[in-house]
Design a protein around this motif. Structure first.
Motif, short mmCIF file in Angstrom:
data_model
loop_
_atom_site.label_atom_id
_atom_site.label_comp_id
_atom_site.label_asym_id
_atom_site.label_seq_id
_atom_site.Cartn_x
_atom_site.Cartn_y
_atom_site.Cartn_z
N GLN A 8 -1.68 -3.73 3.74
CA GLN A 8 -0.25 -3.60 3.56
C GLN A 8 0.39 -4.98 3.52
O GLN A 8 -0.10 -5.91 4.13
CB GLN A 8 0.40 -2.82 4.71
CG GLN A 8 -0.09 -1.41 4.86
CD GLN A 8 0.44 -0.81 6.15
OE1 GLN A 8 0.75 -1.53 7.10
NE2 GLN A 8 0.54 0.50 6.20
N ALA A 13 4.90 -0.77 2.29
CA ALA A 13 3.83 0.13 2.68
C ALA A 13 2.85 0.34 1.52
O ALA A 13 3.25 0.40 0.36
CB ALA A 13 4.39 1.48 3.11
N SER A 14 1.58 0.47 1.86
CA SER A 14 0.57 0.87 0.88
C SER A 14 0.04 2.27 1.21
O SER A 14 -0.89 2.75 0.56
CB SER A 14 -0.59 -0.13 0.86
OG SER A 14 -1.24 -0.15 2.11
N VAL A 16 1.47 6.34 2.42
CA VAL A 16 2.60 7.25 2.62
C VAL A 16 2.09 8.60 3.09
O VAL A 16 0.95 8.99 2.80
CB VAL A 16 3.43 7.45 1.33
CG1 VAL A 16 4.08 6.14 0.89
CG2 VAL A 16 2.59 8.05 0.21
N VAL A 68 -2.38 3.73 -3.99
CA VAL A 68 -1.61 4.03 -2.78
C VAL A 68 -2.39 5.07 -1.97
O VAL A 68 -2.88 6.06 -2.52
CB VAL A 68 -0.21 4.58 -3.13
CG1 VAL A 68 0.55 4.96 -1.87
CG2 VAL A 68 0.57 3.55 -3.94
N ASN A 89 10.75 11.93 5.15
CA ASN A 89 11.28 10.65 5.61
C ASN A 89 12.57 10.79 6.40
O ASN A 89 13.02 9.83 7.03
CB ASN A 89 11.50 9.70 4.42
CG ASN A 89 12.72 10.08 3.60
OD1 ASN A 89 12.86 11.23 3.19
ND2 ASN A 89 13.58 9.12 3.33
N LEU A 256 11.38 3.66 -4.78
CA LEU A 256 10.78 3.00 -3.62
C LEU A 256 9.70 2.03 -4.07
O LEU A 256 8.88 2.36 -4.93
CB LEU A 256 10.15 4.05 -2.69
CG LEU A 256 9.48 3.51 -1.42
CD1 LEU A 256 10.51 2.87 -0.48
CD2 LEU A 256 8.71 4.61 -0.70
N LEU A 258 6.26 0.24 -3.30
CA LEU A 258 5.04 0.38 -2.52
C LEU A 258 4.05 -0.67 -2.98
O LEU A 258 4.31 -1.40 -3.95
CB LEU A 258 4.43 1.78 -2.69
CG LEU A 258 5.24 2.97 -2.16
CD1 LEU A 258 4.58 4.28 -2.56
CD2 LEU A 258 5.41 2.89 -0.65
N ARG A 308 11.77 9.18 -3.89
CA ARG A 308 11.70 8.37 -2.68
C ARG A 308 11.77 9.26 -1.44
O ARG A 308 11.11 9.00 -0.42
CB ARG A 308 12.86 7.36 -2.67
CG ARG A 308 12.78 6.31 -1.56
CD ARG A 308 13.39 6.76 -0.25
NE ARG A 308 13.10 5.84 0.84
CZ ARG A 308 12.06 5.90 1.64
NH1 ARG A 308 11.16 6.87 1.49
NH2 ARG A 308 11.89 5.04 2.61
N LEU A 311 8.56 10.52 0.19
CA LEU A 311 7.58 9.55 0.66
C LEU A 311 7.97 8.99 2.03
O LEU A 311 8.96 8.27 2.17
CB LEU A 311 7.47 8.40 -0.34
CG LEU A 311 7.23 8.81 -1.81
CD1 LEU A 311 7.30 7.60 -2.72
CD2 LEU A 311 5.90 9.53 -1.95
N GLU A 313 6.95 6.36 4.49
CA GLU A 313 6.10 5.17 4.53
C GLU A 313 5.32 5.11 5.84
O GLU A 313 5.89 5.33 6.91
CB GLU A 313 6.95 3.91 4.38
CG GLU A 313 7.73 3.84 3.07
CD GLU A 313 9.01 3.05 3.22
OE1 GLU A 313 9.02 1.87 2.82
OE2 GLU A 313 9.98 3.62 3.76
N PHE A 315 3.46 2.61 8.12
CA PHE A 315 3.19 1.22 8.47
C PHE A 315 2.27 1.10 9.69
O PHE A 315 1.90 0.00 10.08
CB PHE A 315 4.50 0.47 8.77
CG PHE A 315 5.36 0.23 7.56
CD1 PHE A 315 5.12 -0.83 6.71
CD2 PHE A 315 6.43 1.07 7.27
CE1 PHE A 315 5.91 -1.06 5.59
CE2 PHE A 315 7.24 0.85 6.17
CZ PHE A 315 6.97 -0.23 5.32
#
Length: 323
Positions: A8, A13-14, A16, A68, A89, A256, A258, A308, A311, A313, A315
């Motif tokens: 990441q 973020a990579s 979700v 992703v 989210n 978003l 990513l 968005r 998703l 994220e 982290f």
């Protein structure tokens, strides 16, 4: 170092989490103040859900194709009916230090989505580490409402929160979140759509990436707010301004940034958003990341949220690989 050891960027973020929309349908409770929702053109709930699940699967496939990591969350056994669960989210968010934050939501139907133990089990099974749980307000909304990263658009790089105040985004909880999570600045402002009503979620009118921002300036209700927001955004970002029509008809603010596991920067947008951006705007966006996405017309129309919103994220740090 910008690129971290677990795939990441520190602020992109990579990975979700996405919730499969098995109960999806038009929800009149949320439509009370979500003016992006439209009643479906078909009356068969089974067909509505079939279309929504197909759109969900298309987004998952597109994200995975570009590197992703997608954690698909299925409904917990015995869980109640949750027509808006595809938008996770709004009730939880994660940090790279291992914290997971839970938020209070306005509608009774949406509070049922908060399945803390279930999401923690899913994330644990995916090899993510949760070190601390943070509760903002109360789950029943008795101490205010703050609907996660729908209510807030967060510039993680600069530790700034942008928030359009509404019944789903109350200032006291904004400040509580910023204080608990260590954000250095909260920029809160008032908005109005074409009918003079507040924008229900900040993330439908603006998006912030590491080197770009998209914003519907027309929605900001006071010139003083504009004089505060736009200079801060433009300090280190290219600002792309969209119209109310692009926001309301195209979900152009609901995008978003990513990162793929190779480190490639991506910008996720729906087919509807892509069609409503101008060629010049798309070309400018492409300077900041590869544009990816797919068709989610049913989810956007009946759910009133865009790609968005689908998703969450992730982290959270990863469990170290065995040596």
């Amino acid at each position: 170092m910008e690129y971290s050891q677990h795939g990441q960027y520190n602020y992109i973020a990579s990975s979700v989490a996405m919730v499969r929309p098995l109960d999806f349908t038009y929800d009149p409770q949320t439509a009370e103040d979500n003016h992006f929702q439209r009643t479906p053109g078909i009356g068969d709930i089974a067909e509505i859900r079939r279309k929504a699940v197909g759109e969900f699967n298309g987004v998952v496939a597109e994200l995975r194709k570009h590197g992703v990591h997608v954690i698909v969350v299925d409904k917990a056994e015995g869980a109640p009916n949750t027509p808006n669960a595809v938008f996770p989210n709004n009730w939880f968010a994660t940090e790279s230090d291992g914290r997971i934050t839970y938020f209070p939501m306005k509608s009774e139907s949406r509070r049922l989505e908060r399945q803390e133990s279930h999401i923690e089990t899913v994330l644990d099974d995916a090899g993510r580490i949760i070190r601390e749980r943070v509760e903002i307000g109360e789950a029943d909304g008795s101490r205010g409402i703050l609907e996660g990263t729908g209510a807030m658009v967060i510039d993680r790089k600069n530790r700034i929160i942008y928030a359009a105040l509404s019944r789903r985004c109350e200032r006291a909880l904004l400040d509580q979140f910023a204080d608990r999570l260590g954000y250095r600045q909260v920029i809160a402002f008032e908005t109005a759509d074409a009918n003079g009503l507040p924008i229900y979620h900040t993330n439908v009118m603006m998006a912030v990436g590491d080197t770009f921002a998209v914003i519907c300036e027309q929605c900001i209700q006071n010139e003083a707010y504009k004089r505060e927001i736009l200079p801060v955004l433009s300090q280190d970002k290219e600002v792309i301004t969209i119209t109310r029509e692009q926001m309301e008809q195209g979900f152009c603010g609901n995008i978003l940034q990513l990162a793929g596991t190779s480190g490639e920067k991506l910008i996720v947008l729906s087919d509807r958003a892509r069609a409503h951006f101008t060629p010049d705007q798309l070309a400018r966006l492409e300077q900041h990341g590869r544009l990816i996405g797919s068709n989610i017309d049913m989810i956007e129309s009946a759910g009133g949220g865009g790609i968005r919103c689908m998703l969450a994220e992730i982290f959270l740090p990863s469990v170290p690989a065995a040596v």
